[in-house]
Design a protein around this motif. Structure first.
Motif, PDB file in Angstrom:
ATOM      1  N   GLY A 230      -1.797  -3.602  10.125  1.00  0.00           N
ATOM      2  CA  GLY A 230      -2.961  -2.736  10.223  1.00  0.00           C
ATOM      3  C   GLY A 230      -3.466  -2.190   8.846  1.00  0.00           C
ATOM      4  O   GLY A 230      -4.478  -1.717   8.945  1.00  0.00           O
ATOM      5  N   ARG A 231      -2.919  -2.630   7.605  1.00  0.00           N
ATOM      6  CA  ARG A 231      -3.536  -2.159   6.541  1.00  0.00           C
ATOM      7  C   ARG A 231      -4.480  -3.128   6.000  1.00  0.00           C
ATOM      8  O   ARG A 231      -4.285  -4.365   6.154  1.00  0.00           O
ATOM      9  CB  ARG A 231      -2.221  -2.480   5.448  1.00  0.00           C
ATOM     10  N   THR A 232      -5.669  -2.652   5.536  1.00  0.00           N
ATOM     11  CA  THR A 232      -6.901  -3.463   4.948  1.00  0.00           C
ATOM     12  C   THR A 232      -6.747  -3.433   3.697  1.00  0.00           C
ATOM     13  O   THR A 232      -6.547  -2.437   2.873  1.00  0.00           O
ATOM     14  CB  THR A 232      -8.039  -2.860   5.667  1.00  0.00           C
ATOM     15  N   PHE A 233      -6.999  -4.808   3.220  1.00  0.00           N
ATOM     16  CA  PHE A 233      -6.761  -5.044   1.632  1.00  0.00           C
ATOM     17  C   PHE A 233      -8.131  -5.768   1.223  1.00  0.00           C
ATOM     18  O   PHE A 233      -8.879  -6.082   2.039  1.00  0.00           O
ATOM     19  CB  PHE A 233      -5.761  -6.162   1.361  1.00  0.00           C
ATOM     20  N   LEU A 234      -8.707  -5.396   0.154  1.00  0.00           N
ATOM     21  CA  LEU A 234      -9.520  -6.315  -0.539  1.00  0.00           C
ATOM     22  C   LEU A 234      -9.217  -7.759  -0.613  1.00  0.00           C
ATOM     23  O   LEU A 234      -7.992  -8.278  -0.773  1.00  0.00           O
ATOM     24  CB  LEU A 234      -9.673  -5.735  -2.017  1.00  0.00           C
ATOM     25  N   THR A 235     -10.287  -8.371  -0.671  1.00  0.00           N
ATOM     26  CA  THR A 235     -10.455  -9.869  -0.698  1.00  0.00           C
ATOM     27  C   THR A 235      -9.891 -10.509  -1.917  1.00  0.00           C
ATOM     28  O   THR A 235      -9.535 -11.661  -1.996  1.00  0.00           O
ATOM     29  CB  THR A 235     -11.069 -10.667   0.058  1.00  0.00           C
ATOM     30  N   LEU A 236     -10.026  -9.668  -3.087  1.00  0.00           N
ATOM     31  CA  LEU A 236      -9.884 -10.158  -4.390  1.00  0.00           C
ATOM     32  C   LEU A 236      -9.140  -9.215  -5.205  1.00  0.00           C
ATOM     33  O   LEU A 236      -9.138  -8.074  -4.761  1.00  0.00           O
ATOM     34  CB  LEU A 236     -11.087 -10.672  -4.846  1.00  0.00           C
ATOM     35  N   GLU A 339       0.572   6.959  -0.981  1.00  0.00           N
ATOM     36  CA  GLU A 339       0.210   7.885   0.117  1.00  0.00           C
ATOM     37  C   GLU A 339      -1.428   8.551   0.122  1.00  0.00           C
ATOM     38  O   GLU A 339      -1.796   8.836   1.319  1.00  0.00           O
ATOM     39  CB  GLU A 339       1.159   9.064   0.477  1.00  0.00           C
ATOM     40  N   ARG A 340      -1.549   8.823  -0.943  1.00  0.00           N
ATOM     41  CA  ARG A 340      -2.929   9.380  -1.238  1.00  0.00           C
ATOM     42  C   ARG A 340      -3.516   8.983  -2.496  1.00  0.00           C
ATOM     43  O   ARG A 340      -2.708   8.424  -3.369  1.00  0.00           O
ATOM     44  CB  ARG A 340      -2.603  10.897  -1.329  1.00  0.00           C
ATOM     45  N   GLY A 350     -12.913   4.864  -1.731  1.00  0.00           N
ATOM     46  CA  GLY A 350     -12.310   4.386  -0.338  1.00  0.00           C
ATOM     47  C   GLY A 350     -11.182   3.455  -0.296  1.00  0.00           C
ATOM     48  O   GLY A 350     -10.729   3.191   1.011  1.00  0.00           O
ATOM     49  N   TRP A 351     -10.770   3.183  -1.553  1.00  0.00           N
ATOM     50  CA  TRP A 351      -9.586   2.219  -1.737  1.00  0.00           C
ATOM     51  C   TRP A 351      -8.542   3.186  -2.609  1.00  0.00           C
ATOM     52  O   TRP A 351      -8.901   4.006  -3.408  1.00  0.00           O
ATOM     53  CB  TRP A 351     -10.075   0.832  -2.261  1.00  0.00           C
ATOM     54  N   ARG A 352      -7.453   2.513  -2.476  1.00  0.00           N
ATOM     55  CA  ARG A 352      -6.162   3.158  -3.284  1.00  0.00           C
ATOM     56  C   ARG A 352      -5.175   2.250  -3.585  1.00  0.00           C
ATOM     57  O   ARG A 352      -5.259   0.822  -3.104  1.00  0.00           O
ATOM     58  CB  ARG A 352      -5.755   4.329  -2.705  1.00  0.00           C
ATOM     59  N   MET A 353      -4.255   2.605  -4.475  1.00  0.00           N
ATOM     60  CA  MET A 353      -3.234   1.718  -4.808  1.00  0.00           C
ATOM     61  C   MET A 353      -2.140   1.243  -3.551  1.00  0.00           C
ATOM     62  O   MET A 353      -2.118   2.216  -2.887  1.00  0.00           O
ATOM     63  CB  MET A 353      -2.417   2.559  -5.795  1.00  0.00           C
ATOM     64  N   PRO A 354      -1.894   0.202  -3.385  1.00  0.00           N
ATOM     65  CA  PRO A 354      -0.860   0.105  -2.316  1.00  0.00           C
ATOM     66  C   PRO A 354       0.460   0.647  -2.334  1.00  0.00           C
ATOM     67  O   PRO A 354       0.914   0.989  -3.591  1.00  0.00           O
ATOM     68  CB  PRO A 354      -0.584  -1.524  -2.240  1.00  0.00           C
ATOM     69  N   CYS A 464      -6.132  -3.711  -4.151  1.00  0.00           N
ATOM     70  CA  CYS A 464      -6.523  -2.335  -3.511  1.00  0.00           C
ATOM     71  C   CYS A 464      -6.225  -2.365  -1.957  1.00  0.00           C
ATOM     72  O   CYS A 464      -6.688  -3.320  -1.279  1.00  0.00           O
ATOM     73  CB  CYS A 464      -7.664  -1.739  -4.073  1.00  0.00           C
ATOM     74  N   VAL A 465      -6.107  -1.207  -1.314  1.00  0.00           N
ATOM     75  CA  VAL A 465      -5.816  -1.137  -0.117  1.00  0.00           C
ATOM     76  C   VAL A 465      -6.941  -0.108   0.429  1.00  0.00           C
ATOM     77  O   VAL A 465      -7.249   0.839  -0.497  1.00  0.00           O
ATOM     78  CB  VAL A 465      -4.237  -0.749   0.656  1.00  0.00           C
ATOM     79  N   ARG A 466      -7.364  -0.038   1.753  1.00  0.00           N
ATOM     80  CA  ARG A 466      -8.198   0.843   2.122  1.00  0.00           C
ATOM     81  C   ARG A 466      -7.539   2.239   2.412  1.00  0.00           C
ATOM     82  O   ARG A 466      -6.418   2.237   2.953  1.00  0.00           O
ATOM     83  CB  ARG A 466      -8.857   0.465   3.621  1.00  0.00           C
ATOM     84  N   GLU A 467      -8.253   3.404   2.061  1.00  0.00           N
ATOM     85  CA  GLU A 467      -7.303   4.563   2.425  1.00  0.00           C
ATOM     86  C   GLU A 467      -7.248   4.921   3.738  1.00  0.00           C
ATOM     87  O   GLU A 467      -8.078   4.627   4.498  1.00  0.00           O
ATOM     88  CB  GLU A 467      -8.414   5.652   1.539  1.00  0.00           C
TER      89      GLU A 467
END
Length: 467
Positions: A230-236, A339-340, A350-354, A464-467
């Protein structure tokens, strides 16, 4: 006879006087344009620019871009540029550089280069963050440099400057009116020119208050994927120009920027895709002069978050006294979090550290089919598949990029490659990284480690992953 000699002498004196007068005029001759760019917001649109001059007999234009109409009126000091009509845009130049030439009384020339172009405008305020992604070419961007990151904290910004950029004139026409900063990003073949830059906000005393990472990448490459968990990542990778590996140039472009754990300021990658000699990619200042990273050992003075933020081109080396962390004394609050989003998070809006859990399900698609030249792996969790480049890492001891693998046998060689990706996980003085490696002796033995504890003064990639 005497009269003819006298006439010739007087004519010669007149010629000398005329030449002297022309020389005096040349000494005072000048031509100054109001700016270096003249942009219009649309096709078939006219814009004007003023210029000042003195002791010029004429003015002309050379190398006018195809389809443009550009005129210069010397008496009124006005340049007028009309972009090609909408119907002619396919056969015309969207932008180009024209030579504005002023001729002195003696025929000498004063030349200025003026860029003209059809541009769009884009406001970044709604997605302002430590990193701002720019995918639109031929665009004048605007943002608010009196706000820090995404926090909304007000800054006493008096000036905005280019700290570094990966190409000369990558960021152009940077201006600040006291409220809004604007800058222009050019294009090539109707796509954005890829690269990275760092802008800085300075107060009246010249103190650096904060920085913003500008990430120029193609809209075709900048996308997202949702993995099985369910985690959304950037493609690059963060700061990458693309996500491909068909050629050495594509491999290098896929690396992106390097980060010390907890710092929001990016560092450039290696100059070559195989990091053969440890040389860094090029950096330039606002004037096109070459810049180089500096290195400082962590100490009570240099190993602080404040010092790091004020010295964005300084790589802080780990020492035994600091536990090989760039921070000499651990921060009271986590600089990154899985987590945040923290104030130091380097990802776009809209993105953060995994977190250290986000990479757990990733496996190599086919390790046995791996080869040195692909410099990375296609990884999958059974639902999504993405290319992850193996860019190596900046070592905590020297700050130099090295690309080696360390399989179970313990063998270390300068090449082929290893992939090192930070997560926000922490354990004492260490932080967690997702790591994979290529085993040249037996590709099938290549592998991944979802969470390996590493020194925080290392410099690694980020996905990066989606918040």
């Amino acid at each position: 006879m005497y009269l003819r000699k006298l006439q010739r002498f007087l004519a010669a004196m007149a010629a000398v006087a005329m030449l002297a007068a022309c020389s005096d005029d040349d000494d005072n001759a000048r031509l100054t344009l109001e700016g270096t760019t003249l942009f219009v917001e649309g096709w078939g649109v006219t814009a004007t620019m003023h210029f000042t001059s003195a002791d010029l007999r004429s003015i002309s234009l050379n190398s006018v871009p195809k389809g443009w109409t550009i005129e210069a009126d010397l008496p009124t000091g006005t340049l007028t540029a009309t972009s090609p009509a909408e119907a002619d845009r396919e056969q015309s130049d969207r932008s180009g550089t024209v030579s504005v030439i002023g001729y002195t009384m003696s025929g000498k020339s004063i030349i200025h280069k003026l860029q003209v172009g059809v541009v769009s405008k884009e406001d970044l305020v709604s997605r302002q963050a430590n990193c701002m992604v720019l995918t639109s070419p031929y665009t004048v961007y605007a943002f608010d440099p009196t706000l820090r990151g995404e926090s909304g904290e007000k800054l006493a910004t008096a000036e905005v400057r280019i700290v570094w950029q990966t190409a000369k004139e990558l960021v152009r026409e940077l201006r600040f009116d006291g409220t809004t900063a604007t800058f222009y990003i050019d294009g090539e073949k109707d796509d954005v020119v890829p690269g990275n830059a760092l802008l800085g906000a300075y107060d009246r005393s010249g103190k650096l208050l904060t920085t913003w990472h500008l990430w120029m990448t193609s809209a075709a490459d900048y996308g997202e994927q949702t993995y099985a968990g369910g985690r959304t990542f950037l493609t690059l990778n963060l700061g990458a120009a693309r996500n491909a590996n068909a050629t050495p140039g594509e491999v290098l472009g896929s690396f992106g920027c390097f980060y010390q754990w907890g710092r929001k300021e990016p560092f450039v990658g290696p100059a070559a895709y195989d990091a053969a000699d440890g040389a860094d990619a090029k950096m330039y200042d606002a004037n096109g002069e070459t810049l180089y990273l500096t290195h400082e050992a962590s100490s009570p003075e240099t190993g602080t978050a404040e010092y790091a933020a004020a010295h964005p081109t300084t790589y802080i080396l780990g020492t035994e006294a600091s536990g090989y962390d760039w921070l000499h004394t651990p921060a009271a609050e986590p600089l990154w979090s899985g987590e945040r989003k923290t104030a130091n998070d380097p990802c776009p809006k809209g993105w953060r550290m995994p977190s250290e859990r986000d990479f757990e399900a990733l496996r190599i698609v086919d390790a046995a089919a791996g080869k040195e030249s692909q410099y990375g792996w296609y990884l999958t969790d059974g639902t999504a598949t993405a290319y992850y480049p193996g860019a190596g890492f900046r070592t905590y001891l020297t700050g130099v990029v090295q690309n080696m693998y360390n399989p179970v046998s313990g063998v270390e060689v300068p090449r082929p490659w290893t992939g090192d990706y930070w997560t926000a996980g922490t354990q004492g003085r260490l932080s967690s990284a997702f790591v994979f490696w290529f085993d040249a002796a037996d590709p099938a033995r290549s592998g991944t480690t979802p969470s390996e504890w590493r020194r925080r003064a290392d410099g690694m990639q980020i996905r990066c992953v989606r918040e």
